[in-house]
Design a protein around this motif. Structure first.
Motif, PDB file in Angstrom:
ATOM      1  N   GLY A 368       0.776  -1.238   0.000  1.00 34.43           N
ATOM      2  CA  GLY A 368       0.000   0.000   0.000  1.00 34.43           C
ATOM      3  C   GLY A 368       0.797   1.272   0.000  1.00 34.43           C
ATOM      4  N   THR A 369       1.947   1.276  -0.600  1.00 37.18           N
ATOM      5  CA  THR A 369       2.800   2.458  -0.592  1.00 37.18           C
ATOM      6  C   THR A 369       2.350   3.498  -1.618  1.00 37.18           C
ATOM      7  N   SER A 370       2.774   4.732  -1.402  1.00 38.71           N
ATOM      8  CA  SER A 370       2.496   5.805  -2.359  1.00 38.71           C
ATOM      9  C   SER A 370       3.134   5.529  -3.714  1.00 38.71           C
ATOM     10  N   LEU A 371       4.144   4.673  -3.728  1.00 34.80           N
ATOM     11  CA  LEU A 371       4.801   4.341  -4.996  1.00 34.80           C
ATOM     12  C   LEU A 371       3.847   3.696  -5.993  1.00 34.80           C
ATOM     13  N   VAL A 372       2.751   3.094  -5.511  1.00 35.19           N
ATOM     14  CA  VAL A 372       1.765   2.509  -6.424  1.00 35.19           C
ATOM     15  C   VAL A 372       1.206   3.604  -7.330  1.00 35.19           C
ATOM     16  N   SER A 373       0.893   4.760  -6.741  1.00 31.28           N
ATOM     17  CA  SER A 373       0.416   5.896  -7.542  1.00 31.28           C
ATOM     18  C   SER A 373       1.534   6.448  -8.417  1.00 31.28           C
ATOM     19  N   ASN A 374       2.714   6.628  -7.821  1.00 31.57           N
ATOM     20  CA  ASN A 374       3.828   7.206  -8.568  1.00 31.57           C
ATOM     21  C   ASN A 374       4.174   6.378  -9.805  1.00 31.57           C
ATOM     22  N   TYR A 375       4.053   5.059  -9.660  1.00 31.66           N
ATOM     23  CA  TYR A 375       4.455   4.165 -10.754  1.00 31.66           C
ATOM     24  C   TYR A 375       3.530   4.256 -11.957  1.00 31.66           C
ATOM     25  N   GLN A 376       2.330   4.801 -11.768  1.00 30.09           N
ATOM     26  CA  GLN A 376       1.386   4.930 -12.883  1.00 30.09           C
ATOM     27  C   GLN A 376       1.926   5.847 -13.973  1.00 30.09           C
ATOM     28  N   TYR A 377       2.856   6.741 -13.606  1.00 34.54           N
ATOM     29  CA  TYR A 377       3.409   7.677 -14.582  1.00 34.54           C
ATOM     30  C   TYR A 377       4.346   6.979 -15.566  1.00 34.54           C
ATOM     31  N   THR A 378       4.757   5.747 -15.257  1.00 33.45           N
ATOM     32  CA  THR A 378       5.612   4.998 -16.180  1.00 33.45           C
ATOM     33  C   THR A 378       4.801   4.203 -17.194  1.00 33.45           C
ATOM     34  N   ARG A 433      -5.216   0.786 -17.032  1.00 29.35           N
ATOM     35  CA  ARG A 433      -4.315   1.651 -16.268  1.00 29.35           C
ATOM     36  C   ARG A 433      -4.169   3.014 -16.938  1.00 29.35           C
ATOM     37  N   MET A 434      -4.018   3.001 -18.248  1.00 32.18           N
ATOM     38  CA  MET A 434      -3.835   4.266 -18.969  1.00 32.18           C
ATOM     39  C   MET A 434      -5.075   5.139 -18.872  1.00 32.18           C
ATOM     40  N   ARG A 435      -6.261   4.504 -18.871  1.00 32.83           N
ATOM     41  CA  ARG A 435      -7.511   5.256 -18.734  1.00 32.83           C
ATOM     42  C   ARG A 435      -7.604   5.876 -17.339  1.00 32.83           C
ATOM     43  N   PHE A 436      -7.226   5.104 -16.303  1.00 32.32           N
ATOM     44  CA  PHE A 436      -7.220   5.630 -14.923  1.00 32.32           C
ATOM     45  C   PHE A 436      -6.246   6.797 -14.810  1.00 32.32           C
ATOM     46  N   PHE A 437      -5.083   6.660 -15.420  1.00 31.91           N
ATOM     47  CA  PHE A 437      -4.086   7.727 -15.375  1.00 31.91           C
ATOM     48  C   PHE A 437      -4.624   9.004 -16.021  1.00 31.91           C
ATOM     49  N   SER A 438      -5.240   8.858 -17.179  1.00 35.43           N
ATOM     50  CA  SER A 438      -5.772  10.013 -17.902  1.00 35.43           C
ATOM     51  C   SER A 438      -6.873  10.713 -17.106  1.00 35.43           C
ATOM     52  N   ASP A 439      -7.732   9.922 -16.457  1.00 36.53           N
ATOM     53  CA  ASP A 439      -8.866  10.493 -15.718  1.00 36.53           C
ATOM     54  C   ASP A 439      -8.466  11.108 -14.383  1.00 36.53           C
ATOM     55  N   ASN A 440      -7.414  10.580 -13.728  1.00 34.00           N
ATOM     56  CA  ASN A 440      -7.138  10.974 -12.349  1.00 34.00           C
ATOM     57  C   ASN A 440      -5.751  11.558 -12.073  1.00 34.00           C
ATOM     58  N   LEU A 441      -4.758  11.248 -12.908  1.00 28.87           N
ATOM     59  CA  LEU A 441      -3.388  11.618 -12.562  1.00 28.87           C
ATOM     60  C   LEU A 441      -2.684  12.511 -13.577  1.00 28.87           C
ATOM     61  N   ASP A 442      -3.277  12.704 -14.737  1.00 30.80           N
ATOM     62  CA  ASP A 442      -2.614  13.515 -15.769  1.00 30.80           C
ATOM     63  C   ASP A 442      -2.909  14.996 -15.538  1.00 30.80           C
ATOM     64  N   TYR A 443      -2.330  15.523 -14.451  1.00 25.93           N
ATOM     65  CA  TYR A 443      -2.617  16.907 -14.054  1.00 25.93           C
ATOM     66  C   TYR A 443      -2.011  17.930 -15.019  1.00 25.93           C
TER      67      TYR A 443
END
Length: 466
Positions: A368-378, A433-443
């Motif tokens: 459950g580390t924050s790295l799970v979110s960070n890794y989505q950028y790769t 994963r790419m859809r989740f990234f686009s909707d939530n993390l592509d600031y």
């Protein structure tokens, strides 16, 4: 009378020991006195508000945020919001008149640092004088002097925290466990504007991990609270008393680097013949940690898959938290780390930046580390070791749903991930994963700029003379 040999007593380690004890004695006295001071100031603030309805600038410089926070239980949410709004307005108006605006980052650990670009942007503006103040925390795993050198190597002005240092804007990443007098947000004067840029993505719904909730008391006196996702901003506006006043969706400054990073894989040179590169990154003990169940299985997998290069990157407080919970003692944990170091196809990272490590890897295994979110950028596959998702927030559940998952003791699934997803490159969850990234993390796409630039421009815009 026999003359004393003072040289006997002037021993460096001897005095260091007493200085350490004295420091903690004074800290204890301060913590005992603090609630009495807050109650006294709260009473005075109520008297002033009752008499004239406003706090003057001189009064803002006299009182502390801890005393205002005590009003949360005595006045309505609307009254509290109105009071904080007036305090912020008065402080901003005073800061606008200054030729030099002092900005300081309060830091006690290097792993939570995400301010390089923010620091540079403030430094390039002649209106601002910016520095990092390094403070002690409870059970700090690195000495203050070492952290100061960490920042100075990055060409950042850094000093040991001193409460006499006057600031206009204080920027926090980890606003808790601060040991030194005056460092905590509650001990800042009302004329100082406090900014919160959380150090990590928060995926748990527990009060201690849900920083947007009302229970996280320090967030109720923040002038500007920068959220990493729209989900966190919406939750904050719903649950935080000041949410509608101070919550802003900026993105994650720590990950701005992925918008311009260049490939650097030197950290993998220890095993140049590897077909694939995998990171194992367990978090510290918490409600979604699985390390106590999976530690031997992951070592077994690293030893078995010799065609894969491994980097074991534990949370800096993992060993400490395991010992505190009496799950794995310190000697056992140190022996385990040593076992990883002895593997020909593995290396260990215990701190510092991880950007190039994760960017140049092929996959990661984490809990459950924050790295799970960070890794989505790769955009690369990740296996989450999670027994259940009952302790996850809304964001955490959505994040984990598009990852590969396994229980901490499910060796067969771990091996299947390594063989099918990593080595053979079969990645059926990639589009999800790419859809989740686009909707939530592509600031950057949503805001049109990096998080660092967004934050600095937002603060400068609020401080513009009108």
């Amino acid at each position: 009378m026999k003359q004393l040999n003072w040289k006997k007593y002037i021993d460096r380690e001897h005095w260091k020991f007493y200085a350490y004890r004295l420091r903690h004695f004074s800290t204890t006295l301060h913590l005992i006195w603090l609630p009495y001071r807050e109650k006294y100031e709260k009473r005075k603030i109520l008297e002033i508000l009752k008499k004239k309805g406003e706090l003057s600038l001189s009064e803002l410089k006299k009182f502390h945020w801890g005393s205002v926070l005590r009003l949360l239980s005595e006045i309505s949410d609307d009254e509290y919001r109105s009071l904080c709004s007036r305090i912020f307005k008065t402080s901003v108006e005073e800061i606008r008149t200054k030729d030099t605006i002092k900005v300081c980052f309060i830091q006690y650990v290097d792993t939570s640092w995400s301010g390089d670009d923010i620091y540079r942007l403030f430094e390039s503006d002649k209106r601002f004088e910016v520095c990092v103040l390094v403070t002690r925390m409870r059970n700090n795993y690195k000495p203050v002097s070492e952290l100061i050198q960490y920042f100075r190597k990055r060409r950042i002005k850094a000093y040991e925290y001193n409460q006499k240092y006057q600031t206009d804007i204080c920027i926090y990443a980890t606003p808790y466990d601060l040991e030194q007098k005056g460092a905590d947000i509650r001990e800042r004067h009302l004329n100082e504007l406090c900014v919160l840029i959380p150090y990590a993505f928060l995926i748990g719904k527990g009060e201690e991990h849900h920083i947007e909730s009302r229970k996280f008391i320090r967030s109720q006196c923040i002038w500007r609270y920068y959220c990493y996702t729209k989900i966190h901003e919406d939750e904050g506006r719903q649950y935080n008393v000041l949410g509608r006043l101070n919550m802003v969706y900026s993105g994650y400054p720590k990950l701005d680097i992925f918008s311009y990073i260049k490939n650097d894989d030197r950290m993998w040179n220890f095993y140049p013949d590897a077909k694939k590169r995998v990171i194992y990154a367990p978090t510290m003990v918490c409600e979604y940690s699985t390390f106590a169940d999976s530690w031997q299985l992951l070592y077994r997998a690293a030893r078995h898959y010799q065609d894969i290069a491994w980097i074991f990157r534990p949370h800096p407080y993992l060993g400490q938290s395991l010992a505190a919970k009496r799950l794995i003692n310190h000697k056992e944990y140190e022996a385990y780390v040593k076992m990883w170091k002895m593997l020909p196809n593995a290396d260990v990272q215990t701190g510092g930046d991880y950007y190039h490590t994760i960017w140049s890897s092929d996959a990661m295994i984490a809990d459950g580390t924050s790295l799970v979110s960070n890794y989505q950028y790769t955009g690369k596959p990740l296996l989450v070791l999670c027994e259940d998702d009952t302790n996850l927030s809304e964001y955490g559940r959505k994040l984990f749903a598009c990852q590969y998952q396994s229980g901490g003791t499910d060796y067969e699934t771990i091996c299947g991930f390594l063989e099918q997803i990593v080595v053979k490159g079969m990645d059926p969850k990639r589009e999800e994963r790419m859809r989740f990234f686009s909707d939530n993390l592509d600031y950057i796409k949503k805001n049109g700029r990096t998080a660092s630039r967004f934050i600095v421009e937002d603060i400068c815009g609020l401080l513009e003379r009108v």
